[in-house]
Write a protein that holds these residues in place. Structure first.
Motif, PDB file in Angstrom:
ATOM      1  N   PHE A  20      10.404  32.676   1.188  1.00 18.75           N
ATOM      2  CA  PHE A  20       9.967  32.854   2.572  1.00 18.75           C
ATOM      3  C   PHE A  20      11.113  33.379   3.430  1.00 18.75           C
ATOM      4  CE2 PHE A  20       8.650  31.762   6.829  1.00 18.75           C
ATOM      5  CZ  PHE A  20       7.280  31.987   6.810  1.00 18.75           C
ATOM      6  N   ALA A  21      12.301  32.785   3.257  1.00 15.63           N
ATOM      7  CA  ALA A  21      13.455  33.190   4.071  1.00 15.63           C
ATOM      8  C   ALA A  21      13.832  34.646   3.825  1.00 15.63           C
ATOM      9  CB  ALA A  21      14.642  32.277   3.778  1.00 15.63           C
ATOM     10  N   LEU A  22      13.948  35.025   2.566  1.00 13.02           N
ATOM     11  CA  LEU A  22      14.379  36.384   2.248  1.00 13.02           C
ATOM     12  C   LEU A  22      13.349  37.431   2.654  1.00 13.02           C
ATOM     13  CD1 LEU A  22      16.066  35.916  -1.241  1.00 13.02           C
ATOM     14  CD2 LEU A  22      17.192  36.353   0.948  1.00 13.02           C
ATOM     15  N   ASN A  23      12.069  37.070   2.588  1.00 13.81           N
ATOM     16  CA  ASN A  23      11.033  38.058   2.894  1.00 13.81           C
ATOM     17  C   ASN A  23      10.688  38.136   4.376  1.00 13.81           C
ATOM     18  OD1 ASN A  23       9.947  39.403   0.297  1.00 13.81           O
ATOM     19  ND2 ASN A  23      10.272  37.271  -0.263  1.00 13.81           N
ATOM     20  N   LEU A  24      11.446  37.415   5.203  1.00 11.62           N
ATOM     21  CA  LEU A  24      11.393  37.663   6.640  1.00 11.62           C
ATOM     22  C   LEU A  24      12.286  38.844   7.030  1.00 11.62           C
ATOM     23  CD1 LEU A  24      11.369  34.135   8.313  1.00 11.62           C
ATOM     24  CD2 LEU A  24       9.552  35.854   8.365  1.00 11.62           C
ATOM     25  N   ASN A  25      13.203  39.242   6.141  1.00 14.55           N
ATOM     26  CA  ASN A  25      14.096  40.362   6.458  1.00 14.55           C
ATOM     27  C   ASN A  25      13.367  41.657   6.789  1.00 14.55           C
ATOM     28  OD1 ASN A  25      16.278  38.689   6.190  1.00 14.55           O
ATOM     29  ND2 ASN A  25      17.219  39.771   4.486  1.00 14.55           N
ATOM     30  N   PRO A  26      12.292  42.029   6.059  1.00 13.51           N
ATOM     31  CA  PRO A  26      11.578  43.251   6.434  1.00 13.51           C
ATOM     32  C   PRO A  26      10.978  43.193   7.840  1.00 13.51           C
ATOM     33  CG  PRO A  26      11.011  42.634   4.191  1.00 13.51           C
ATOM     34  CD  PRO A  26      11.798  41.487   4.778  1.00 13.51           C
ATOM     35  N   ILE A  27      10.764  41.981   8.356  1.00 11.93           N
ATOM     36  CA  ILE A  27      10.309  41.820   9.741  1.00 11.93           C
ATOM     37  C   ILE A  27      11.505  41.877  10.695  1.00 11.93           C
ATOM     38  CG2 ILE A  27       9.211  40.243  11.385  1.00 11.93           C
ATOM     39  CD1 ILE A  27       7.285  41.499   9.351  1.00 11.93           C
ATOM     40  N   PHE A  45      22.340  46.147   7.688  1.00  8.36           N
ATOM     41  CA  PHE A  45      23.297  45.051   7.500  1.00  8.36           C
ATOM     42  C   PHE A  45      22.632  43.683   7.605  1.00  8.36           C
ATOM     43  CE2 PHE A  45      26.433  48.406   8.354  1.00  8.36           C
ATOM     44  CZ  PHE A  45      27.312  48.157   7.314  1.00  8.36           C
ATOM     45  N   ILE A  46      21.371  43.641   8.048  1.00 14.26           N
ATOM     46  CA  ILE A  46      20.606  42.392   7.996  1.00 14.26           C
ATOM     47  C   ILE A  46      20.465  41.958   6.545  1.00 14.26           C
ATOM     48  CG2 ILE A  46      18.302  41.394   8.356  1.00 14.26           C
ATOM     49  CD1 ILE A  46      18.170  43.140  10.923  1.00 14.26           C
ATOM     50  N   ASP A  47      20.120  42.910   5.678  1.00 12.49           N
ATOM     51  CA  ASP A  47      20.056  42.612   4.244  1.00 12.49           C
ATOM     52  C   ASP A  47      21.442  42.324   3.686  1.00 12.49           C
ATOM     53  OD1 ASP A  47      17.305  42.712   3.619  1.00 12.49           O
ATOM     54  OD2 ASP A  47      17.338  44.892   3.663  1.00 12.49           O
ATOM     55  N   SER A 109      23.810  31.695   2.159  1.00 10.52           N
ATOM     56  CA  SER A 109      24.758  30.871   1.408  1.00 10.52           C
ATOM     57  C   SER A 109      24.032  29.664   0.815  1.00 10.52           C
ATOM     58  CB  SER A 109      25.902  30.403   2.316  1.00 10.52           C
ATOM     59  OG  SER A 109      26.640  31.495   2.805  1.00 10.52           O
ATOM     60  N   GLY A 110      23.142  29.075   1.614  1.00  8.40           N
ATOM     61  CA  GLY A 110      22.318  27.982   1.100  1.00  8.40           C
ATOM     62  C   GLY A 110      21.392  28.447  -0.006  1.00  8.40           C
ATOM     63  N   LEU A 111      20.820  29.645   0.163  1.00 11.60           N
ATOM     64  CA  LEU A 111      19.916  30.172  -0.859  1.00 11.60           C
ATOM     65  C   LEU A 111      20.658  30.436  -2.169  1.00 11.60           C
ATOM     66  CD1 LEU A 111      17.724  32.702   1.191  1.00 11.60           C
ATOM     67  CD2 LEU A 111      17.501  30.226   0.957  1.00 11.60           C
ATOM     68  N   ALA A 112      21.931  30.850  -2.071  1.00  9.76           N
ATOM     69  CA  ALA A 112      22.721  31.079  -3.280  1.00  9.76           C
ATOM     70  C   ALA A 112      22.850  29.793  -4.090  1.00  9.76           C
ATOM     71  CB  ALA A 112      24.101  31.621  -2.909  1.00  9.76           C
ATOM     72  N   LEU A 144       4.217  33.930  -3.535  1.00 11.43           N
ATOM     73  CA  LEU A 144       3.319  33.435  -2.489  1.00 11.43           C
ATOM     74  C   LEU A 144       4.039  33.431  -1.142  1.00 11.43           C
ATOM     75  CD1 LEU A 144       0.723  32.059  -1.494  1.00 11.43           C
ATOM     76  CD2 LEU A 144       1.712  29.865  -2.207  1.00 11.43           C
ATOM     77  N   ALA A 145       5.287  32.968  -1.140  1.00  8.87           N
ATOM     78  CA  ALA A 145       6.082  32.970   0.086  1.00  8.87           C
ATOM     79  C   ALA A 145       6.318  34.391   0.580  1.00  8.87           C
ATOM     80  CB  ALA A 145       7.421  32.273  -0.168  1.00  8.87           C
ATOM     81  N   ALA A 146       6.536  35.304  -0.368  1.00  6.75           N
ATOM     82  CA  ALA A 146       6.750  36.710  -0.002  1.00  6.75           C
ATOM     83  C   ALA A 146       5.523  37.308   0.667  1.00  6.75           C
ATOM     84  CB  ALA A 146       7.130  37.518  -1.244  1.00  6.75           C
ATOM     85  N   THR A 147       4.351  36.815   0.298  1.00  7.56           N
ATOM     86  CA  THR A 147       3.109  37.283   0.924  1.00  7.56           C
ATOM     87  C   THR A 147       2.971  36.732   2.335  1.00  7.56           C
ATOM     88  OG1 THR A 147       2.036  37.316  -1.247  1.00  7.56           O
ATOM     89  CG2 THR A 147       0.599  37.358   0.682  1.00  7.56           C
ATOM     90  N   LEU A 148       3.278  35.453   2.502  1.00 11.20           N
ATOM     91  CA  LEU A 148       3.082  34.799   3.792  1.00 11.20           C
ATOM     92  C   LEU A 148       4.144  35.175   4.822  1.00 11.20           C
ATOM     93  CD1 LEU A 148       2.084  31.210   2.593  1.00 11.20           C
ATOM     94  CD2 LEU A 148       0.580  33.004   3.499  1.00 11.20           C
ATOM     95  N   ALA A 149       5.381  35.429   4.371  1.00 15.63           N
ATOM     96  CA  ALA A 149       6.479  35.682   5.312  1.00 15.63           C
ATOM     97  C   ALA A 149       6.232  36.883   6.223  1.00 15.63           C
ATOM     98  CB  ALA A 149       7.804  35.826   4.557  1.00 15.63           C
ATOM     99  N   PRO A 150       5.907  38.077   5.682  1.00 16.10           N
ATOM    100  CA  PRO A 150       5.658  39.206   6.588  1.00 16.10           C
ATOM    101  C   PRO A 150       4.387  39.034   7.413  1.00 16.10           C
ATOM    102  CG  PRO A 150       5.252  39.858   4.320  1.00 16.10           C
ATOM    103  CD  PRO A 150       5.889  38.507   4.277  1.00 16.10           C
ATOM    104  N   LEU A 151       3.397  38.317   6.861  1.00 15.28           N
ATOM    105  CA  LEU A 151       2.162  38.077   7.603  1.00 15.28           C
ATOM    106  C   LEU A 151       2.443  37.217   8.829  1.00 15.28           C
ATOM    107  CD1 LEU A 151      -0.949  38.273   7.792  1.00 15.28           C
ATOM    108  CD2 LEU A 151      -1.058  36.209   6.367  1.00 15.28           C
ATOM    109  N   LEU A 152       3.107  36.076   8.626  1.00 16.19           N
ATOM    110  CA  LEU A 152       3.418  35.175   9.736  1.00 16.19           C
ATOM    111  C   LEU A 152       4.497  35.761  10.642  1.00 16.19           C
ATOM    112  CD1 LEU A 152       3.349  31.758   7.828  1.00 16.19           C
ATOM    113  CD2 LEU A 152       1.583  32.734   9.305  1.00 16.19           C
TER     114      LEU A 152
END
Length: 414
Positions: A20-27, A45-47, A109-112, A144-152
């Motif tokens: 979910f966190a990573l797939n908010l980047n495209p937004i 540089f956001i990515d 860093s937390g995701l790593a 599933l998170a990747a689907t919901l992140a850009p939608l929300l």
């Protein structure tokens, strides 16, 4: 056995959170491009802020877990994740791009820590032969998170308002500042909610017993440099290029759709959400297909299809180009977990270190979007999509080397 089943459920929830966190980047890329008035290169540089953390923190995360175990690494990773999410609030108040990048770096860093722990953990929570299939299943919830992140994200972060040269020229400095502050402030509540949820999960996992798995029991301790493990090194390189391709395809999709087909940002976010739903479905289908097809064969087939689809997206115009790019998401679905699992073959007691190296390769997500942004600034975003096509060619090569490598036991379910 029941304890292991419950542990699997907990670990799968982590796949959802970091997805979910990573797939908010495209937004965030088009949103902060507007709110902070950035170029394509600057917005990339956001990515970079997200994925450079994987490179810097993966080995420390592996060493941390060697001392404190998987559970310790998971809890610490969740605390970093929550801290970064909470920092979005002051970043929005100051409308400082550097502050936003810092918050994203702390989240990543937390995701790593989470990925360094969860990816190998899920592979050893069960029989060795089903490791690739089990990891693909867990990664399906990442889908599933990747689907919901850009939608929300499209619903609660994007305003749908354009800020082109004409609109900016029509505003007074005060009006422009008010508009930009309003745009930046839309991230406050979503990221406060994300931080609170992650903090609750950290508390829950801290209070729940988790089994500490001993990897590859019965396999003799290996000596010598891990850099001599040729298939691991090929896997690190393949993961570097794959993550670069994945981030490039998704992060610039909204800009691509606007330029090639004139699709508005909110509508493009919905298209991206649909594509990432295909990504999730692809994970489940891929897990099923691995009962009958060796993972390396499926990886080779999918990467070849993606090269063709991206070439189509670059050469076509209008909705056909958009549809070709949407199809890429489905065929990316199995790539990360399959590359990861194949890279872990025969590592024995050095799996944690090997995992750290493969997770470090996620830095490809920091490198290739900047390259793509530079190509876009010099040409256009349409032409820039040739960058991920080159990346998929490297993945294809890795798959072929695993087909030929006789000492690699591919994980297929009975």
């Amino acid at each position: 056995m029941k304890k292991n089943h419950f542990a699997v459920i907990l670990i799968i929830s982590l796949f959802f959170l970091w997805g979910f966190a990573l797939n908010l980047n495209p937004i965030l890329i088009p949103h902060l491009k507007k709110a902070c008035q950035l170029s394509d290169k600057q917005s990339a540089f956001i990515d970079s802020a997200s994925y450079i953390a994987y490179f810097l923190l993966a080995i420390p995360a592996g060493k941390f877990m060697k001392r404190f175990g998987y559970k310790g690494g998971i809890v610490f990773g969740l605390l970093l994740f929550a801290t970064g999410a909470f920092l979005f609030y002051p970043a929005a108040i100051t409308r400082s791009y550097t502050f936003f990048l810092t918050a994203l770096f702390i989240i990543a860093s937390g995701l790593a820590f989470l990925e360094t722990a969860a990816n190998p953990y899920i592979t050893v929570l069960g029989d060795a032969e089903g490791a690739t299939q089990r990891l693909n299943f867990a990664q399906s919830f990442n889908g599933l998170a990747a689907t919901l992140a850009p939608l929300l994200g499209g619903m609660f972060i994007l305003s749908g308002q354009k800020l082109d040269a004409n609109a900016e020229a029509a505003m007074s400095p005060e009006q422009l500042n008010t508009f930009l502050n309003h745009e930046a402030s839309s991230v406050k509540i979503p990221f406060l909610i994300i931080g609170a949820v992650v903090l609750l999960v950290a508390v829950f996992i801290w209070r729940t017993p988790l089994p500490e798995i001993q990897e590859q029991e019965g396999e003799e301790e290996k000596t010598g440099s891990i850099l001599k493990e040729k298939n691991l090194i090929r896997g690190v390189i393949a993961q570097f290029f794959y993550v670069g391709a994945q981030v490039c395809v998704s992060s610039f999709f909204i800009r691509f759709s606007a330029q090639v087909a004139g699709i508005a940002e909110k509508s493009a976010a919905l298209y991206l959400s649909g594509a990432l739903l295909g990504f999730m479905v692809g994970r489940f289908i891929g897990s099923f297909l691995m009962k009958f097809i060796a993972p390396s064969k499926l990886l080779a087939f999918y990467s070849l299809i993606n090269i063709v689809l991206i070439i189509a997206a670059v050469t076509l115009k209008g909705m056909p180009a958009v549809y070709a790019l949407l199809g890429v998401e489905f065929f990316m679905s199995i790539m990360f977990p399959t590359i990861f699992s194949l890279s872990m073959q025969k590592l024995g007691s050095r799996m944690k270190l090997g995992s750290s190296l493969v997770i470090m390769a996620i830095v490809g997500g920091a490198v290739f979007p900047v390259i793509m942004g530079m190509v876009s600034d010099q040409t256009n975003i349409h032409t820039a999509y040739i960058v991920p096509a080159v990346c998929f060619a490297v993945v294809f090569y890795f798959a072929l080397t695993n087909l030929r490598a006789k000492n690699i036991k591919l994980s297929t379910a009975h």
